[in-house]
Write a protein that holds these residues in place. Structure first.
Motif, PDB file in Angstrom:
ATOM      1  N   GLU A   1      41.661  23.704  30.107  1.00  0.00           N
ATOM      2  CA  GLU A   1      41.062  24.802  29.843  1.00  0.00           C
ATOM      3  C   GLU A   1      42.032  24.822  27.879  1.00  0.00           C
ATOM      4  O   GLU A   1      42.665  24.653  28.186  1.00  0.00           O
ATOM      5  CB  GLU A   1      41.293  26.780  30.253  1.00  0.00           C
ATOM      6  CG  GLU A   1      40.878  27.278  30.049  1.00  0.00           C
ATOM      7  CD  GLU A   1      42.029  28.714  31.311  1.00  0.00           C
ATOM      8  OE1 GLU A   1      42.756  29.309  30.674  1.00  0.00           O
ATOM      9  OE2 GLU A   1      41.560  28.349  32.117  1.00  0.00           O
TER      10      GLU A   1
ATOM     11  N   ASP B   1      44.488  25.111  25.226  1.00  0.00           N
ATOM     12  CA  ASP B   1      45.931  25.821  24.673  1.00  0.00           C
ATOM     13  C   ASP B   1      46.732  25.719  23.610  1.00  0.00           C
ATOM     14  O   ASP B   1      47.249  25.240  23.678  1.00  0.00           O
ATOM     15  CB  ASP B   1      46.278  24.985  26.468  1.00  0.00           C
ATOM     16  CG  ASP B   1      46.587  23.893  26.456  1.00  0.00           C
ATOM     17  OD1 ASP B   1      46.174  22.892  25.634  1.00  0.00           O
ATOM     18  OD2 ASP B   1      47.629  23.139  27.058  1.00  0.00           O
TER      19      ASP B   1
ATOM     20  N   CYS C   1      39.317  29.724  27.073  1.00  0.00           N
ATOM     21  CA  CYS C   1      40.029  30.626  28.215  1.00  0.00           C
ATOM     22  C   CYS C   1      39.116  32.202  29.135  1.00  0.00           C
ATOM     23  O   CYS C   1      38.356  32.459  28.353  1.00  0.00           O
ATOM     24  CB  CYS C   1      41.514  31.505  27.559  1.00  0.00           C
ATOM     25  SG  CYS C   1      41.896  29.747  26.774  1.00  0.00           S
TER      26      CYS C   1
END
Length: 188
Positions: A85, A87, A156
């Motif tokens: 995901e 980040d 996200c």
């Protein structure tokens, strides 16, 4: 196929003409090929009579030399895949596996990774692969096929809820400027 050992082809045959009665041929092949490529299979010929006297000069010898060919050793490599995901940090995957073929004993595979994925999306996990014999590169003796894995950065997951609004018609647009984060996390 290449195996780091010299390839030799022994033997010969008489394809035209004939020897005089009692004469014999002593022939030796001495060609060889170790690296990928083609070379002639060299031959030395001497002819002897029944008394073991060299009579080679009595013949007009034409040599038709064969070829010795070493083909590249096939090697298929699959690079690793990874998913994460988003980040803000780069994603990389420094793994691979040989899925077919093999290295010659004593050879090693040096793989250089250069791909990193930070933003949402998909990239091929490309590499540069070299085959080494100690510190000497011998990649030219291999037919290396690289199948690229994937580096995947996903967005996200968040859920945003807006409320409902209701009103009596007054000719003006009905608006309600509000939202609520139901799940997930807002990141910078």
């Amino acid at each position: 196929a290449y195996n780091a050992e010299p390839l030799k082809a022994s033997g010969w045959r008489l394809i035209s003409g004939k020897l005089k009665e009692g004469h014999t041929v002593k022939a030796s092949t001495y060609g060889s090929q170790t690296e990928v490529g083609i070379s002639e299979n060299s031959l030395s010929v001497e002819i002897f009579d029944e008394n073991n006297v060299n009579v080679t000069e009595e013949y007009q010898i034409e040599l038709k030399l064969g070829k010795i060919k070493v083909n590249p050793r096939t090697l298929r490599i699959l690079t690793g895949s990874a998913t994460k995901e988003y980040d803000g940090n780069p994603l990389e995957c420094q793994s691979y596996q040989i899925i077919s073929g093999s290295l010659v004993r004593g050879h090693t595979l040096a793989v250089e990774y250069g791909i990193k994925r930070t933003e949402v999306g998909v990239s091929e996990n490309t590499v540069v692969a070299k085959v080494l014999d100690g510190k000497t590169e011998v990649s030219s003796n291999y037919a290396v096929e690289i199948i690229n894995g994937k580096l995947t950065v996903t967005g996200c997951p968040i859920t945003i809820s807006t409320p409902s609004a209701e009103g009596v018609y007054n000719g003006e647009p009905l608006t309600y400027d509000y939202y609520e984060l139901v799940s997930g996390e807002m990141r910078d």
